[in-house]
Every structure is written in C-alpha cells, then in structure tokens.
Design a protein around this motif. Structure first.
Motif, PDB file in Angstrom:
ATOM      1  N   SER A  72       0.802  -1.221   0.000  1.00 32.06           N
ATOM      2  CA  SER A  72       0.000   0.000   0.000  1.00 32.06           C
ATOM      3  C   SER A  72       0.834   1.270   0.000  1.00 32.06           C
ATOM      4  O   SER A  72       2.050   1.245   0.148  1.00 32.06           O
ATOM      5  N   PHE A  73       0.110   2.403  -0.143  1.00 29.30           N
ATOM      6  CA  PHE A  73       0.670   3.713   0.151  1.00 29.30           C
ATOM      7  C   PHE A  73      -0.376   4.470   0.965  1.00 29.30           C
ATOM      8  O   PHE A  73      -1.554   4.118   0.988  1.00 29.30           O
ATOM      9  N   THR A  74       0.082   5.518   1.665  1.00 23.38           N
ATOM     10  CA  THR A  74      -0.813   6.268   2.542  1.00 23.38           C
ATOM     11  C   THR A  74      -0.763   7.756   2.241  1.00 23.38           C
ATOM     12  O   THR A  74       0.238   8.271   1.735  1.00 23.38           O
ATOM     13  N   VAL A  75      -1.868   8.425   2.562  1.00 23.33           N
ATOM     14  CA  VAL A  75      -1.903   9.879   2.623  1.00 23.33           C
ATOM     15  C   VAL A  75      -1.971  10.212   4.102  1.00 23.33           C
ATOM     16  O   VAL A  75      -2.850   9.727   4.822  1.00 23.33           O
ATOM     17  N   ARG A  76      -1.018  11.016   4.573  1.00 23.92           N
ATOM     18  CA  ARG A  76      -0.905  11.330   5.995  1.00 23.92           C
ATOM     19  C   ARG A  76      -1.116  12.821   6.232  1.00 23.92           C
ATOM     20  O   ARG A  76      -0.953  13.633   5.329  1.00 23.92           O
ATOM     21  N   TYR A  77      -1.455  13.131   7.488  1.00 18.37           N
ATOM     22  CA  TYR A  77      -1.728  14.511   7.889  1.00 18.37           C
ATOM     23  C   TYR A  77      -0.956  14.810   9.172  1.00 18.37           C
ATOM     24  O   TYR A  77      -1.015  14.040  10.133  1.00 18.37           O
ATOM     25  N   TYR A  78      -0.239  15.932   9.169  1.00 16.67           N
ATOM     26  CA  TYR A  78       0.469  16.388  10.362  1.00 16.67           C
ATOM     27  C   TYR A  78      -0.391  17.424  11.064  1.00 16.67           C
ATOM     28  O   TYR A  78      -0.695  18.479  10.512  1.00 16.67           O
ATOM     29  N   ASN A  79      -0.815  17.117  12.300  1.00 14.70           N
ATOM     30  CA  ASN A  79      -1.749  17.979  13.027  1.00 14.70           C
ATOM     31  C   ASN A  79      -1.040  18.932  13.987  1.00 14.70           C
ATOM     32  O   ASN A  79      -1.649  19.437  14.923  1.00 14.70           O
ATOM     33  N   GLY A  80       0.233  19.176  13.758  1.00 16.30           N
ATOM     34  CA  GLY A  80       1.004  20.071  14.616  1.00 16.30           C
ATOM     35  C   GLY A  80       1.831  19.348  15.646  1.00 16.30           C
ATOM     36  O   GLY A  80       2.757  19.916  16.216  1.00 16.30           O
ATOM     37  N   SER A  81       1.502  18.059  15.891  1.00 17.71           N
ATOM     38  CA  SER A  81       2.283  17.298  16.861  1.00 17.71           C
ATOM     39  C   SER A  81       2.611  15.883  16.399  1.00 17.71           C
ATOM     40  O   SER A  81       3.582  15.300  16.849  1.00 17.71           O
ATOM     41  N   GLN A  82       1.808  15.319  15.502  1.00 20.10           N
ATOM     42  CA  GLN A  82       2.088  13.956  15.031  1.00 20.10           C
ATOM     43  C   GLN A  82       1.498  13.727  13.643  1.00 20.10           C
ATOM     44  O   GLN A  82       0.564  14.407  13.231  1.00 20.10           O
ATOM     45  N   TRP A  83       2.066  12.738  12.939  1.00 19.49           N
ATOM     46  CA  TRP A  83       1.556  12.343  11.632  1.00 19.49           C
ATOM     47  C   TRP A  83       0.447  11.317  11.824  1.00 19.49           C
ATOM     48  O   TRP A  83       0.617  10.333  12.544  1.00 19.49           O
ATOM     49  N   ILE A  84      -0.686  11.534  11.167  1.00 22.83           N
ATOM     50  CA  ILE A  84      -1.848  10.656  11.250  1.00 22.83           C
ATOM     51  C   ILE A  84      -2.143  10.128   9.851  1.00 22.83           C
ATOM     52  O   ILE A  84      -2.098  10.880   8.870  1.00 22.83           O
ATOM     53  N   VAL A  85      -2.469   8.845   9.734  1.00 21.55           N
ATOM     54  CA  VAL A  85      -2.857   8.277   8.445  1.00 21.55           C
ATOM     55  C   VAL A  85      -4.296   8.682   8.144  1.00 21.55           C
ATOM     56  O   VAL A  85      -5.213   8.350   8.897  1.00 21.55           O
ATOM     57  N   LEU A  86      -4.487   9.414   7.050  1.00 15.79           N
ATOM     58  CA  LEU A  86      -5.844   9.787   6.629  1.00 15.79           C
ATOM     59  C   LEU A  86      -6.488   8.671   5.834  1.00 15.79           C
ATOM     60  O   LEU A  86      -7.670   8.392   5.996  1.00 15.79           O
ATOM     61  N   GLN A  87      -5.723   8.061   4.948  1.00 15.42           N
ATOM     62  CA  GLN A  87      -6.267   6.971   4.143  1.00 15.42           C
ATOM     63  C   GLN A  87      -5.127   6.105   3.623  1.00 15.42           C
ATOM     64  O   GLN A  87      -4.057   6.598   3.286  1.00 15.42           O
ATOM     65  N   THR A  88      -5.394   4.818   3.580  1.00 22.07           N
ATOM     66  CA  THR A  88      -4.467   3.838   3.024  1.00 22.07           C
ATOM     67  C   THR A  88      -5.052   3.301   1.728  1.00 22.07           C
ATOM     68  O   THR A  88      -6.234   2.937   1.687  1.00 22.07           O
ATOM     69  N   PHE A  89      -4.254   3.265   0.678  1.00 16.83           N
ATOM     70  CA  PHE A  89      -4.667   2.715  -0.608  1.00 16.83           C
ATOM     71  C   PHE A  89      -3.885   1.426  -0.826  1.00 16.83           C
ATOM     72  O   PHE A  89      -2.655   1.439  -0.863  1.00 16.83           O
ATOM     73  N   THR A  90      -4.592   0.309  -0.979  1.00 15.77           N
ATOM     74  CA  THR A  90      -3.975  -1.015  -1.043  1.00 15.77           C
ATOM     75  C   THR A  90      -4.105  -1.597  -2.439  1.00 15.77           C
ATOM     76  O   THR A  90      -5.201  -1.603  -3.024  1.00 15.77           O
ATOM     77  N   ALA A  91      -2.979  -2.118  -2.954  1.00 14.98           N
ATOM     78  CA  ALA A  91      -2.972  -2.748  -4.275  1.00 14.98           C
ATOM     79  C   ALA A  91      -3.891  -3.966  -4.276  1.00 14.98           C
ATOM     80  O   ALA A  91      -3.910  -4.753  -3.336  1.00 14.98           O
ATOM     81  N   GLY A  92      -4.665  -4.108  -5.335  1.00 13.71           N
ATOM     82  CA  GLY A  92      -5.603  -5.217  -5.450  1.00 13.71           C
ATOM     83  C   GLY A  92      -6.966  -4.902  -4.868  1.00 13.71           C
ATOM     84  O   GLY A  92      -7.955  -5.543  -5.213  1.00 13.71           O
ATOM     85  N   THR A  93      -7.022  -3.903  -3.970  1.00 18.77           N
ATOM     86  CA  THR A  93      -8.299  -3.491  -3.376  1.00 18.77           C
ATOM     87  C   THR A  93      -8.712  -2.114  -3.875  1.00 18.77           C
ATOM     88  O   THR A  93      -9.827  -1.922  -4.348  1.00 18.77           O
ATOM     89  N   HIS A  94      -7.797  -1.145  -3.786  1.00 21.02           N
ATOM     90  CA  HIS A  94      -8.103   0.233  -4.177  1.00 21.02           C
ATOM     91  C   HIS A  94      -7.507   0.618  -5.528  1.00 21.02           C
ATOM     92  O   HIS A  94      -7.894   1.639  -6.094  1.00 21.02           O
ATOM     93  N   PHE A  95      -6.547  -0.142  -6.006  1.00 21.07           N
ATOM     94  CA  PHE A  95      -5.934   0.193  -7.285  1.00 21.07           C
ATOM     95  C   PHE A  95      -5.247  -1.035  -7.875  1.00 21.07           C
ATOM     96  O   PHE A  95      -4.948  -2.002  -7.176  1.00 21.07           O
ATOM     97  N   GLN A  96      -5.011  -0.948  -9.195  1.00 24.40           N
ATOM     98  CA  GLN A  96      -4.219  -1.922  -9.943  1.00 24.40           C
ATOM     99  C   GLN A  96      -3.037  -1.188 -10.557  1.00 24.40           C
ATOM    100  O   GLN A  96      -3.131   0.010 -10.861  1.00 24.40           O
ATOM    101  N   ASN A  97      -1.943  -1.871 -10.733  1.00 23.69           N
ATOM    102  CA  ASN A  97      -0.770  -1.265 -11.362  1.00 23.69           C
ATOM    103  C   ASN A  97      -1.081  -0.831 -12.789  1.00 23.69           C
ATOM    104  O   ASN A  97      -1.919  -1.418 -13.475  1.00 23.69           O
ATOM    105  N   ASN A  98      -0.381   0.212 -13.230  1.00 25.50           N
ATOM    106  CA  ASN A  98      -0.445   0.733 -14.596  1.00 25.50           C
ATOM    107  C   ASN A  98      -1.810   1.287 -14.988  1.00 25.50           C
ATOM    108  O   ASN A  98      -2.140   1.356 -16.168  1.00 25.50           O
ATOM    109  N   VAL A  99      -2.612   1.687 -14.009  1.00 25.81           N
ATOM    110  CA  VAL A  99      -3.898   2.334 -14.262  1.00 25.81           C
ATOM    111  C   VAL A  99      -3.859   3.716 -13.603  1.00 25.81           C
ATOM    112  O   VAL A  99      -3.416   3.845 -12.460  1.00 25.81           O
TER     113      VAL A  99
END
Length: 198
Positions: free
Chosen positions: A69-96
């Motif tokens: 997977s890869f993630t989109v993260r957010y820094y809220n001034g004190s820590q990094w939080i995962v906003l969303q995880t995108f997983t291969a085979g579930t949320h995306f396919q390669n070369n698309v």
C-alpha cells in the motif's frame, strides 16, 4: 508541475519526467522502501480557518504487489496521522491512472502538512503522484465581534468562540458582555424595562 513547495524525504522521492506524468511534464516518483524517505511532504499550511479540507490527486503505480500500500498522511502540529491507506488489489491496480480525493473535517490547525508515503516492499515498487490539489471549504468569515451578526466561530451574536468576549448569561445579576443593563439589553439578552410603561 514541479515540487511546488513540497519537500522530498530523500533519494527515494524524485521529480520525474516521463509517461507516468499525466497532468504535465513532471510528477513525483516514490520508490518504496517502507521508510519516511520514501515520501514527499507539503509545506506548512494554515487550514484552521476551514470547516474541512479535501486533498485531490492523480496517481499511477508499477510493480506494487497485491496487499501492499501507500498512505496519505496529515500532520496535526504534533504527530503524523494516516488519513487513508490505498492497497494494491483493493483500491488500485498497477499501470492504471486514478484520481482520488481524501477529506479531512476535524483537527484542522494552522501549521498542517500532508504527506504521500509508499509502504510497499522494495525500491522497484513505484508510486507516481501528480496534480495534487488541497482545497479548504466552509467558513472563511472571521468573527468581527461588533457587527451585530453571529459569524465566524462566534457562539452568540458578537460573543463567544476563540476571538470574541464570552457571551453574557443574561441571568447572573451583573451587567456584562454587551448588556445595556443588568441581565438585559444588547444583542443577546431580553430588552431592558423602560420604567415608565405604566
């Protein structure tokens, strides 16, 4: 597009020119090694004035195995939080090519950052990110505290919230806030008696 103020996390995030740059001449290529260095981050942004923020972006991947997977993260001034995880085979396919939107509606701060981070297994797993747009929505009206209207983050008319005086209670036996008499008058309390109404 170039880096546009975004900063890379090291040698595993580079400015890329080629067929995986759908918007223009360049995109960002992240070669995964499951480290912070396989990421790129936005500059500090003041998003405290908004009710919500949306991050829209285009991406394409190559060689990322299903379940990684890869993630989109957010820094809220004190820590990094995962906003969303995108997983291969579930949320995306390669070369698309995909366009995705991630929404954030709480914890908005004046020194925020966003980060794209790839968490696949090796440096041959590639994430190409392009056309990143960060948009704030909602109230951009600043509390005026003197215009006779409840606006901005006021909890009452010209009172309350982080920037205006606290609202009077209208029953505390004191003349306070914008009251014109004791517990009466002004924009938030009942009208004061006239003393000559017969």
């Amino acid at each position: 597009t170039g880096w546009d103020g975004w900063s890379d996390g090291g040698a595993n995030a580079v400015r890329y020119s080629g067929s995986f740059s759908p918007e223009g001449s360049f995109s960002i290529r992240i070669s995964s090694n499951q480290q912070t260095s396989s990421s790129f981050s936005s500059p500090n942004l003041n998003i405290a004035q908004y009710d919500s923020v949306k991050v829209q972006f285009m991406f394409k991947t190559t060689s990322i195995e299903n379940g990684e997977s890869f993630t989109v993260r957010y820094y809220n001034g004190s820590q990094w939080i995962v906003l969303q995880t995108f997983t291969a085979g579930t949320h995306f396919q390669n070369n698309v090519l995909y366009t995705k939107t991630v929404k954030l509606a709480s914890g908005l701060v004046n020194n925020a950052q966003f980060r794209f981070q790839c968490a696949a297994s090796d440096t041959y797993d590639r994430l190409y990110v392009d056309a990143v747009q960060i948009r704030g929505y909602g109230s951009t009206v600043v509390s005026s505290c003197t215009d006779g209207i409840q606006n901005g983050q006021e909890t009452g008319i010209d009172c309350g919230g982080p920037s205006c005086p606290s609202c009077p209670t209208c029953n505390d036996g004191l003349q306070n806030g914008l009251e014109t008499g004791v517990d009466c008058g002004g924009p938030t309390c009942p009208a004061c008696p006239t003393c000559n109404d017969g």
